[in-house]
Every structure is written in structure tokens, then in C-alpha cells.
Write a protein that holds these residues in place. Structure first.
Motif: not given
Length: 322
Positions: A295-322
Motif C-alpha cells: 500500500x502507498x499514497x504515491x507510486x513512481x515506476x520507472x524502467x531500468x534498461x538492460x540491467x539484469x543478466x539472465x539466461x534464456x531458452x531457445x523460445x525466448x523472443x526479444x521483441x514479441x511484436x516483430x
């Protein structure tokens, strides 16, 4: 000390690979298999649940782990990421996930198809850098706290929705299961008076809202679907959906969700933004941050671009809209 193979020819010291296992996730059905697979691959296994997940991941990173794996649901994965952040170790520590929870939405987003497949990806999968969401919530007295999230942040839910929502509904519909539970229990639900604004927004949205969906790895459903989609988690943007004017709804559960996302009961506004601020103009905001109610009175949300190094499987699609 012996050594074990890693991704892309990199090699790991035995013991610098840590798996944080939540034994309560998913009813503990896969814990024995996970322990055996982890032991066979040189992982140190640390069991933790709840807030202790963050502490376990932080300790692993501070002790020099180069890879920290989360085994559990989305809440466990989020906790491990927050632990790596607390150690200020995103550049030094890679992340991976073994699906052991109810929904496992993030694991599915990065192409993980099961427990054994997750360990295959850890050994031979591609490493990508993905975005994180950062939520700062501020109380009425000005006290602020910050947490990172992987999947989504949904504002506008009642305090007890998480406890009253079934595991089956959460598995199928993610954070929108809480919406269905809330509205099903309150026939004359009163929408929340909110202000929602993006960066440099000279004309912020003001009005009554059912919820505000802020997605990082998860995108808002489209085309009448009630299932969340994979978002582009490498574009530095958040998917923001404002669902407005949901008063006097008398439907419940899946039928409510189906009609809601077909646009029959509410107005839905979609945006892609690097950050967004949600401010209450009434009672404090309740929101679900990767499934955890806050719970909170105010919520500020932002993106942290390409911050996390993560292992991905073969079916991962970076841009699903493409």
C-alpha cells in the motif's frame, strides 16, 4: 577445487553457483528433483521463503557467487533479483530461474519449459540483458521504499485480494486474478480516484479507475484475451494500461475478465512509457508487485534498461511484436 562448464565457454568454480530454493512454492512438489539436479551441477542450495529470499540472494552475491538462480514462483524470482540489487552486483552476477511455483510467468517469458529444461538453459543457454521495473512507493508521511520487479505492477486492488485469490486463478490469469476476486466479492465496487501521469505529461489523466497495469516482462492482454502476453523486455519501456470507470460491476471471475478486456465494461487506455506516476486522490493505493500486495499514497515506476543478466531458452523472443 573442481570446475564446471558454463555458458558461452565460461567456466565456474564449484560453489560460486547458488540456487535459492523456496520449498513452499508450488506446494513443494518439485523440491527433491531440484535438489538432486542442483547437486549434480555443483550448486550450493540455500532454502528460503518470504522476505528471507532477498537476504539469501544478497548473501550469495556478497559471498562472490557469479550465478544466482531462483527456484520458485514469480515472487521468489523477484526476491532473488532484489537481493542481487541489494548487493549492488548486477554487473558481476548473472540470474536464472527454475520454475517451481504456481504461475511461473517470468520463466515462461524467457523460454523456460520446465525444471529439467531450466538446468539445460543454465548450462548452455544464451545470456541476455533485460529491463527491470523499479517501483518507489511513498506513504502519507513521506516515507519511501523502493523495490524492483520483473513482471508487472498492478495498482488498484484491495488489501486482502491476494489471500482470497485461488492458486488456479493466479496460474491462469496472473495479476488480473486479483481483479476478478476483488470485484466478485464486492458487487458494487467503487473505482479508485487516481491521477496517472507520464514524464513531462502536462495533462495527466484524472478520474475513477479500476486498475493501472504497469508491465515490464508482461504485457496487457489484447484482442479479447484475458491472458497476459510477453512484453518486449529489452526496449527500456513499460507497458501501461489504464482501466477506468468500473463502478457498479456485478459480474465475477472469468466472465468479468472476458467482458472487461473485450471493452464491454470499461475504457482501456494503453501507453508505452519509460516511467509513470500514480497518485491517489482518495484512500491509499493498493497494488500487486509481482504478486506481493503493498500500500502507498504515491507510486513512481520507472524502467531500468538492460540491467539484469539472465539466461534464456531457445523460445525466448526479444521483441514479441516483430
Amino acid at each position: 577445487m573442481g570446475r564446471a562448464s558454463g555458458v558461452g565457454g565460461r567456466r565456474f568454480d564449484e560453489g560460486d553457483r547458488v540456487l535459492v530454493l523456496n520449498p513452499e512454492s508450488g506446494g513443494g512438489r518439485d523440491t527433491d528433483d531440484v535438489r538432486a539436479l542442483a547437486a549434480g551441477r555443483g550448486f550450493a542450495v540455500r532454502e528460503a521463503e518470504g522476505a528471507a529470499v532477498v537476504d539469501a540472494a544478497r548473501a550469495a552475491a556478497e559471498d562472490g557467487a557469479s550465478l544466482v538462480v531462483a527456484c520458485g514462483g514469480d515472487g521468489t524470482a523477484s526476491g532473488v533479483v532484489n537481493g542481487i540489487a541489494a548487493a549492488d552486483a548486477f554487473d558481476e552476477v548473472a540470474f536464472a530461474v527454475v520454475p517451481g511455483g504456481t504461475g511461473n510467468n517470468f520463466a515462461g517469458n524467457v523460454g523456460i519449459e520446465g525444471v529439467e529444461h531450466a538446468f539445460e538453459v543454465i548450462e548452455a543457454g544464451e545470456e541476455r540483458r533485460i529491463d527491470l521495473g523499479r517501483a518507489t512507493f511513498t506513504d502519507a508521511d513521506g516515507t519511501a521504499d523502493e523495490r524492483l520487479f520483473l513482471n508487472s505492477c498492478v495498482a488498484g486492488l484491495t488489501a486482502d485480494a491476494s489471500e482470497r485469490t485461488s492458486a488456479d486463478l493466479k496460474r491462469r490469469y496472473g495479476p488480473f486474478a486479483y481483479v476478478a476476486t476483488t470485484l466478485g466479492a464486492v458487487p458494487t465496487y467503487e473505482s479508485l480516484p487516481l491521477k496517472v501521469e507520464g514524464p513531462g505529461d502536462g495533462d495527466p489523466w484524472r478520474g475513477d479507475a479500476l486498475c493501472v497495469f504497469i508491465g515490464n516482462a508482461r504485457g496487457f492482454p489484447r484482442g479479447g484475451s484475458v491472458r497476459l502476453t510477453q512484453a518486449n523486455v529489452e526496449d527500456g519501456l513499460l507497458e501501461v494500461a489504464l482501466v477506468s470507470d468500473a463502478s457498479a460491476l456485478e459480474l465475477a471471475g472469468e466472465e468479468l475478465l472476458r467482458r472487461l478486456f473485450r471493452g464491454e465494461t470499461a475504457n482501456i487506455e494503453l501507453r508505452s512509457l519509460p516511467s509513470v506516476t500514480v497518485t491517489t486522490e482518495g484512500e491509499p493505493i493498493r497494488f500487486s508487485l509481482d504478486g506481493e500486495m503493498v500500500g502507498a499514497e504515491r507510486l513512481d515506476v520507472g524502467a531500468l534498461p538492460r540491467t539484469l543478466r539472465v539466461r534464456v531458452g531457445e523460445r525466448y523472443v526479444p521483441d514479441p511484436s516483430g
